[in-house]
Write a protein that holds these residues in place. Structure first.
Motif, PDB file in Angstrom:
ATOM      1  N   GLY A   1       0.789  -1.214   0.000  1.00 12.99           N
ATOM      2  CA  GLY A   1       0.000   0.000   0.000  1.00 12.99           C
ATOM      3  C   GLY A   1       0.825   1.268   0.000  1.00 12.99           C
ATOM      4  N   GLN A   2       0.387   2.242   0.800  1.00 13.15           N
ATOM      5  CA  GLN A   2       1.032   3.545   0.847  1.00 13.15           C
ATOM      6  C   GLN A   2       2.460   3.449   1.374  1.00 13.15           C
TER       7      GLN A   2
ATOM      8  N   GLN B   1       5.714   4.882  -0.618  1.00 10.24           N
ATOM      9  CA  GLN B   1       6.629   5.860  -0.026  1.00 10.24           C
ATOM     10  C   GLN B   1       8.055   5.323  -0.012  1.00 10.24           C
TER      11      GLN B   1
END
Length: 413
Positions: free
Chosen positions: A61-62, A66
């Motif tokens: 996911g995020q 990142q």
């Protein structure tokens, strides 16, 4: 090479008469070629701790997105990575080392053309807690076995090691009980250094082994003298430069380099930091003693850090003995002591210091794609910073290095 510092950095550059050959080995005359730099010879590194979860597919996911963005910033600036081999974290339970994750991470960097160093093989801090239950003689044997295992398991991927870390303080360290301080007291400083270097050297004779310390006083100089007089082969000297209390300045920095360059060994600035927030009070003797709940990066501090990183790197590379510089942390997220030392903010956005250093490494010190035309001998003259280069034309491409040889040949195809 003149060992004196040169602010023009001329000793970092080279000019080569490059002969471009076609696939059959015939010089290609009157041919348009494009030459560009691929990497620097000098080490321009950072820690690779943040990339361990990414390299091991542990994110989603995020968080994964990142990590990919941070890795892109890392790779666009650095060519060498330091990975953590702190014994207490690497093998908290005896016989269960974290070899797979660290080896996968080392290969992740290696696949991207990044040189990798292991840090450290011997250190009294963050060492294995289970050593406390062993008599000193067994700690010695466990340490020997640990060195042989890591150097062997990672050979070919990690061939550079901080063989031993912070020996000046090691036998008198009293912050916490640990097994390695007992070893240093038993064998003496030179004895424990001999253990580290000789075990690592016997396991991988081609390894580059560093003696590393934060103590840059005369005590470290005297220890180096004793080690060399004892016949222990040291490949490079590691000098830590955590400037939490303010930038050293050119005069102090060059003074330190001159003092340690006298040993005739390459100098590696192994742990460099400059703050982009409030400085640590000058009266603090042990940086670990300064603990604050919030230590933010500030606009004023970021501008100061950007100026200082340019001055510091330029000053370091002005000295011919400096072979490598490792900055200690790309991001403020998870930074040592919570200090705002990163070149990137905790939210992943680059600070002015990142842009300033990038402007040196990939700007002033970098040859971008450059069109040249070979002469009647199939040659072009290439000038730039020492390192690896590529050449391409209609017939194909190849690689060469600027390494002081004065001439080179490359066969494209």
């Amino acid at each position: 090479m003149d060992p004196s510092p040169d602010p023009t950095l001329r000793h970092r550059t080279d000019e080569v008469a490059l002969t471009v050959l076609d696939p059959q080995g015939v010089p290609m005359t009157g041919t348009e070629v494009v030459v560009e730099q691929r990497s620097h010879a000098v080490g321009l590194g950072n820690i690779g701790f943040d990339q361990i979860p990414l390299a091991n597919d542990e994110l989603s996911g995020q968080a994964a997105a990142q990590a990919v963005e941070l890795a892109a910033l890392w790779l666009d600036l650095h060519n060498s990575a330091t990975l953590p081999f702190y014994w207490g974290q690497f093998e908290p339970v005896r016989g269960r080392p974290d070899t797979r994750r660290l080896l996968r991470t080392a290969r992740w960097f290696d696949d991207r053309g990044v040189r990798v160093k292991g840090h450290p093989l011997v250190w009294h801090t963050l060492t294995a807690p289970w050593l406390l239950d062993l008599p000193t003689a067994e700690v010695v044997e466990a340490q020997r076995a640990r060195i042989r295992r890591e150097v062997s398991d990672f050979s070919g991927v990690i061939d550079t090691w901080d063989a031993i870390n912070e020996v000046v303080i090691m036998p008198v360290f009293d912050k916490e009980e640990n097994g390695i301080t007992r070893v240093a007291q038993e064998l003496g400083r030179v004895g424990v250094i001999r253990l580290a270097f000789e075990e690592a050297r016997a396991t991988n004779p081609a390894a580059t082994l560093l003696l590393n310390d934060f103590n840059l006083s005369a005590d470290y100089e005297h220890l180096i003298e004793e080690v060399l007089e004892a016949g222990i082969q040291v490949d490079a000297l590691g000098l830590q430069s955590h400037m939490h209390q303010g930038y050293w300045g050119e005069e102090k920095t060059l003074g330190i380099l001159e003092r340690f360059a006298r040993f005739g060994l390459p100098l590696h600035l192994t742990e460099t930091t400059l703050l982009s927030g409030d400085l640590m009070p000058p009266e603090i003797e042990d940086l670990n003693d300064y603990q604050v709940s919030h230590w933010p990066s500030t606009p004023q501090g970021e501008e100061r850090q950007a100026h200082e990183v340019v001055r510091h790197y330029t000053t370091l590379l002005s000295h011919p003995s400096v072979e490598s510089i490792t900055y200690w942390g790309l991001s403020d997220h998870g930074a040592w002591l919570g200090a705002p030392v990163g070149l990137v903010r905790a939210d992943g956005t680059p600070k002015p210091a990142y842009d300033a250093l990038h402007g040196l490494v990939k700007g002033e010190w970098w040859l971008p794609p450059t069109s040249l035309r070979t002469d009647d001998a199939g040659q072009v003259t290439v000038s730039g910073w020492r390192g690896a280069y590529g050449v391409a034309c209609a017939a194909g491409s190849g690689t060469f290095t600027l390494d002081g040889s004065g001439s080179a040949q490359v066969r494209v195809g």
